[in-house]
Motif scaffolding. Structure first.
Motif, PDB file in Angstrom:
ATOM      1  N   TYR A 234      -6.460   3.109   3.298  1.00 30.13           N
ATOM      2  CA  TYR A 234      -7.241   2.103   2.608  1.00 30.13           C
ATOM      3  C   TYR A 234      -6.353   1.191   1.768  1.00 30.13           C
ATOM      4  O   TYR A 234      -6.555  -0.026   1.721  1.00 30.13           O
ATOM      5  CB  TYR A 234      -8.297   2.777   1.728  1.00 30.13           C
ATOM      6  CG  TYR A 234      -9.537   3.186   2.478  1.00 30.13           C
ATOM      7  CD1 TYR A 234      -9.523   3.338   3.862  1.00 30.13           C
ATOM      8  CD2 TYR A 234     -10.737   3.414   1.815  1.00 30.13           C
ATOM      9  CE1 TYR A 234     -10.657   3.713   4.554  1.00 30.13           C
ATOM     10  CE2 TYR A 234     -11.887   3.787   2.496  1.00 30.13           C
ATOM     11  CZ  TYR A 234     -11.837   3.931   3.874  1.00 30.13           C
ATOM     12  OH  TYR A 234     -12.958   4.294   4.550  1.00 30.13           O
TER      13      TYR A 234
ATOM     14  N   ILE B 288      -6.281  -2.844   2.461  1.00 33.52           N
ATOM     15  CA  ILE B 288      -6.684  -3.729   1.357  1.00 33.52           C
ATOM     16  C   ILE B 288      -5.543  -4.684   1.011  1.00 33.52           C
ATOM     17  O   ILE B 288      -5.755  -5.885   0.803  1.00 33.52           O
ATOM     18  CB  ILE B 288      -7.100  -2.899   0.129  1.00 33.52           C
ATOM     19  CG1 ILE B 288      -8.426  -2.190   0.389  1.00 33.52           C
ATOM     20  CG2 ILE B 288      -7.211  -3.785  -1.107  1.00 33.52           C
ATOM     21  CD1 ILE B 288      -8.826  -1.215  -0.699  1.00 33.52           C
TER      22      ILE B 288
ATOM     23  N   ALA C  73     -10.444  -8.913  -1.668  1.00 32.15           N
ATOM     24  CA  ALA C  73      -9.992  -7.991  -0.619  1.00 32.15           C
ATOM     25  C   ALA C  73     -10.574  -6.594  -0.829  1.00 32.15           C
ATOM     26  O   ALA C  73     -11.013  -5.935   0.130  1.00 32.15           O
ATOM     27  CB  ALA C  73      -8.470  -7.934  -0.605  1.00 32.15           C
ATOM     28  N   ILE C  74     -10.594  -6.119  -2.067  1.00 32.46           N
ATOM     29  CA  ILE C  74     -11.173  -4.801  -2.354  1.00 32.46           C
ATOM     30  C   ILE C  74     -12.653  -4.778  -2.010  1.00 32.46           C
ATOM     31  O   ILE C  74     -13.144  -3.840  -1.371  1.00 32.46           O
ATOM     32  CB  ILE C  74     -10.949  -4.442  -3.842  1.00 32.46           C
ATOM     33  CG1 ILE C  74      -9.456  -4.257  -4.130  1.00 32.46           C
ATOM     34  CG2 ILE C  74     -11.713  -3.178  -4.217  1.00 32.46           C
ATOM     35  CD1 ILE C  74      -9.128  -4.078  -5.593  1.00 32.46           C
TER      36      ILE C  74
ATOM     37  N   PHE D 278     -13.202  -5.131   1.956  1.00 32.93           N
ATOM     38  CA  PHE D 278     -12.861  -3.914   2.681  1.00 32.93           C
ATOM     39  C   PHE D 278     -13.823  -2.775   2.351  1.00 32.93           C
ATOM     40  O   PHE D 278     -14.203  -1.995   3.238  1.00 32.93           O
ATOM     41  CB  PHE D 278     -11.428  -3.494   2.359  1.00 32.93           C
ATOM     42  CG  PHE D 278     -10.988  -2.292   3.136  1.00 32.93           C
ATOM     43  CD1 PHE D 278     -10.558  -2.424   4.442  1.00 32.93           C
ATOM     44  CD2 PHE D 278     -11.047  -1.027   2.591  1.00 32.93           C
ATOM     45  CE1 PHE D 278     -10.172  -1.317   5.176  1.00 32.93           C
ATOM     46  CE2 PHE D 278     -10.672   0.088   3.309  1.00 32.93           C
ATOM     47  CZ  PHE D 278     -10.220  -0.068   4.612  1.00 32.93           C
ATOM     48  N   SER D 279     -14.227  -2.658   1.094  1.00 27.57           N
ATOM     49  CA  SER D 279     -15.173  -1.610   0.718  1.00 27.57           C
ATOM     50  C   SER D 279     -16.502  -1.802   1.437  1.00 27.57           C
ATOM     51  O   SER D 279     -17.159  -0.822   1.823  1.00 27.57           O
ATOM     52  CB  SER D 279     -15.387  -1.610  -0.795  1.00 27.57           C
ATOM     53  OG  SER D 279     -14.180  -1.378  -1.475  1.00 27.57           O
TER      54      SER D 279
ATOM     55  N   THR E  21     -11.362  -4.613  10.317  1.00 20.29           N
ATOM     56  CA  THR E  21     -10.422  -5.255   9.383  1.00 20.29           C
ATOM     57  C   THR E  21      -9.461  -6.164  10.124  1.00 20.29           C
ATOM     58  O   THR E  21      -9.172  -7.295   9.682  1.00 20.29           O
ATOM     59  CB  THR E  21      -9.651  -4.192   8.597  1.00 20.29           C
ATOM     60  OG1 THR E  21     -10.574  -3.303   7.950  1.00 20.29           O
ATOM     61  CG2 THR E  21      -8.756  -4.830   7.543  1.00 20.29           C
TER      62      THR E  21
END
Length: 823
Positions: free
Chosen positions: A384, A388, A622-623, A626-627, A650
């Motif tokens: 991860y 990220i 980005a966090i 992606f989450s 992603t």
């Protein structure tokens, strides 16, 4: 009954059992059966020693707390008494003088203003004057007024013109208590936080000397506080202090000093970290760091490292070599380390822009490595953290990430990431090198830009929320974190309060006049909503649209496949976190976008500057993005299949974003080379000019057309001047300008606005070389005055006297325009 050996083991594990309670007599009876009674005695001695030691330590800490409280109370009394004495003994400002046949008597009834809205009464009686202006407003020769000092205007400026035309300016200094207290708070806070941090670092070495350490801390803080009071209540000393800082910050040696500090502090830490990784024989993180380097290399692969710079880099080079670039010097007053990367780039390669590109390349890699390291320290697993970080690299919101204009912002970001990384390291294991790394990172950040101030404000939440408790340790970490940003804010406010001009200072004054406290909230919410809309909708739409214009789709595909391959390598070692954690990460990323907008959102001038406003936004974006991907796949129970889908989604999302970044890089390289083509034509036609020559460029293109042809920035006269100041080396022009002939003749030729007529045509034209810049970007040397100058009846334009067409091209021009010459 257990054997002696077995019973000895019991004593070692639970010594209290044999000297307390009902078992004690049995221990006495069987004592002779121990092969060695010294073990029992030593354990009992250790137990008593530890108990007494803890009791003594608690008593010592209690006494220390009482002593510190006493010192703090005494310190507060000292501050109050000193301030009261300063207020009571300060004489009211007064001017009683004669000059130019005029008699001037001006006085105020007080020198200190205690509260907001508290005013001083000013009276004046002037004879033999022609005009009087008080803070820019005209007045008569005798009168009285009330003046209420503020942070921005703590003093009065009085301009007097006598009957014989003599002009004189006087300044009446008032001391605003809030300014003084703010100044003292910042410097005292820095002192206290510094001593506290040093106390924490040395805690292990002198852990038993708590009383001595606490006493020393309080005494030093009080002594320094008293000295700062004396400085703050004396305007002359304070002004001298600020002038000394101004002189220091605007010197090239100060920038070199920053580079030396960075080398001494960061290089040993980086080398030590790499050595630890190699000794641990864990190669995974090193592979991840290597992939970051390879990814950034692919961004540069089609374009190389030798395209010329944009206007900031030209201006810096000229300033470094002695040219007077006014806006750069005025920026260095408060952004005192903004050109550290420029200085290092010039030291790497002084006669080309290769050093700039190399440094920018390394900073791209460095910020990826630091963000990855921060995520790992926060407990994010490798897969991860890696995805990220890569999404952060290409997130399609910044409109000038690949431009050399972003060099200061790039430097500011990597400095902040370094400060956060080493703060997390320091929290685990305090050490002096890590402490210095934190402070230098923050100084580099706030010393090059202010847009991260809101992020700096919320960073302490990392350790307060994780520990979820009030503790002296977290308080100390917060003090360490805030000290230098607070000092920079105090410095900025002092510059404002002392009416010191600096780059963009007018923005603060205009904003204060136009916006009151009631509508700030509405402005921030409205602009923040637009940022979120652009971040999650418009930016991605632009990225997908840009794919149709991109000729680097194959390279972009190879880059994202590289990311997917390494992610697949990391996936088998990773089990996805629960949905609750992913939901928290999603909310955290969304929330982080708000402070990452920073204070720039308050100023309309930056509203369309996406390269500034969106520099820190990709971290939270980005966090969050992606989450969201990870949450959408949370229902898939097969871990292997879920990881595959997360990686694929992603990579698919990264593809248009990477394509857009390559397209952006191509745009800025072409823009730089277009300017190089113009410069090259000028140098080839006039390879050597006389010192003091004026260079003028006529064009029919508007600013909009200049932007469309990728040469926007040439409308700035100081940029033109810096370019030729660098390229000519020996014969420096005295002035360079661009004239838009589709308007009236309103261009800069002799340093003043050239409007319909030129007062001294002969002087101007006999030192002038004119060129015409056509729409196809060709440059024509004009042997005669063009029709636009038909009002110049005296003529006097003979450009051939001012240049040598047979001279060789300056060597620096060959290297600095290398990219265009190769084409």
């Amino acid at each position: 009954m257990p054997s002696g050996r077995h019973r000895e083991t019991e004593v070692l594990l639970a010594p209290n059992r044999y000297h307390r309670g009902v078992n004690r007599p049995q221990a006495k009876r069987e004592q002779p059966s121990y092969p060695d009674n010294s073990v029992y005695k030593s354990q009992r001695y250790i137990h008593r020693t530890l108990t007494l030691g803890k009791t003594a330590d608690r008593a010592l800490r209690s006494e220390l707390g009482k002593l510190i409280t006493l010192f703090l109370v005494a310190g507060c009394l000292l501050l109050v008494v000193s301030l009261a004495l300063a207020i009571s003994r300060s004489s009211a400002p007064r001017i009683d003088t004669e000059f130019g046949g005029a008699a001037v008597k001006i006085s105020a009834d007080r020198s200190w203003v205690l509260l907001p809205g508290h005013c001083a009464t000013l009276t004046w009686d002037l004879e033999g004057i022609q005009s009087l202006y008080i803070n820019g407003e005209g007045n008569v020769g005798r009168g009285e007024m009330e003046y209420c000092p503020t942070f921005v205007e703590p003093s009065l400026e009085i301009d007097i013109t006598t009957l014989d035309g003599t002009e004189r300016r006087f300044t009446l200094e008032f001391r605003y208590v809030l300014c003084v207290l703010l100044f003292m708070t910042g410097l005292v806070g820095m002192t206290f936080a510094g001593l506290t941090a040093l106390d924490g670092v040395l805690n292990r070495a002198i852990g038993k000397l708590l009383l001595l350490r606490g006493t020393t801390l309080c005494v030093l803080t009080l002594l320094l506080t008293y000295e700062l009071i004396k400085l703050s209540v004396n305007p002359a000393l304070l002004e001298d202090f600020m002038l000394t800082l101004r002189s220091l910050f605007t010197s090239p040696e100060w920038q070199i000093f920053g580079i030396i500090l960075a080398g001494l502090i960061y290089v040993p830490l980086i080398v030590g970290a790499l050595q630890r990784e190699l000794r641990s024989k864990r190669s995974t993180d090193l592979i991840v760091l290597g992939s970051f380097l390879l990814f950034v290399f692919f961004l540069y692969l089609p374009f190389g490292f030798d395209s010329i710079g944009h206007w900031e880099t030209w201006n810096f080079n000229a300033w470094w070599e002695g040219s007077n670039v006014w806006f750069l010097e005025s920026e260095l007053i408060y952004r005192f380390w903004v050109i550290v990367p420029h200085t290092l780039a010039k030291l790497i390669s002084s006669d080309s822009y290769g050093g700039y590109h190399l440094l920018n390349f390394l900073m791209f890699w460095g910020k990826l490595a630091l963000l990855y390291g921060i995520l790992r320290q926060l407990g994010v697993k490798r897969l991860y953290a890696y995805l990220i970080t890569m999404l952060f690299m290409v997130y399609p919101v910044n409109s000038a990430l690949m431009s050399m204009r972003s060099l200061p912002m790039q430097f500011s970001m990597i400095a902040l990431l370094a400060a956060v990384y080493f703060m997390l390291e320091y929290k685990k294991s305090p050490s002096l090198p890590r402490l210095l790394a934190i402070w230098l990172g923050l100084l580099f950040n706030v010393g090059s830009n202010e847009s991260a101030y809101v992020i700096i404000l919320v960073v302490p939440l990392l350790w307060w929320l994780r520990d979820r408790q009030l503790s002296w340790r977290n308080f100390k970490l917060t003090a360490i974190w805030y000290v230098f940003p607070a000092l920079k804010a105090v410095n900025l406010l002092l510059l404002l309060s002392m009416n010191q001009f600096f780059y963009r200072s007018a923005l603060i004054e205009e904003y204060q006049e136009q916006v009151d406290g009631l509508n700030i909230f509405q402005i921030v919410i409205q602009k923040a909503a637009n940022v979120y809309l652009h971040t999650f909708l418009d930016a991605w739409q632009d990225a997908f649209t840009a794919m149709g214009k991109n000729t680097f789709l194959g390279l972009a595909l190879a880059m994202v496949l590289l990311v997917g391959s390494l992610a697949w390598f990391l996936a088998p070692k990773f089990h996805p976190p629960p949905p609750q954690q992913l939901g928290f990460a999603l909310l955290s990323g969304m929330a982080f976008i708000f402070p990452s907008i920073g204070i720039l959102v308050l100023f309309d001038i930056y509203y369309d500057d996406l390269w500034r406003l969106y520099f820190y936004v990709p971290i939270g974006a980005a966090i969050a993005t992606f989450s969201l991907i990870a949450l959408l796949t949370a229902t898939i129970r097969n871990i292997r299949r879920r990881n595959i889908i997360i990686i694929v989604l992603t990579v698919i999302l990264m593809f248009p974003a990477t394509s857009r970044l390559l397209l952006q890089h191509e745009y800025f390289v072409k823009s730089a080379n277009s300017k190089a083509w113009i410069l090259r034509q000028v140098i080839e036609q006039t390879p050597a000019i006389d010192n003091g020559t004026h260079l003028g460029f006529l064009t029919d293109m508007s600013r909009k057309e200049l932007y469309e042809k990728k040469i926007y920035g040439l409308h700035l006269s100081y940029t033109w001047y810096s370019m030729f100041y660098i390229l000519y080396q020996d014969g420096h022009p005295s002035f360079v300008s661009l004239c838009n002939t589709d308007l009236e003749i309103t261009c800069l030729i002799s340093g003043d606005e050239l409007v319909e007529k030129i007062p001294d045509e002969d002087y101007v034209f006999q030192n002038l070389i004119l060129y015409r810049l056509h729409e196809d970007l060709t440059v024509e040397l004009l042997d005669e005055l063009p029709a636009e100058f038909n009002f110049a009846v005296h003529g006097g334009y003979y450009p051939h006297r001012l240049y040598n067409p047979d001279a060789p091209i300056p060597p620096r021009a060959i290297t600095m325009l290398a990219a265009d010459r190769r084409d």
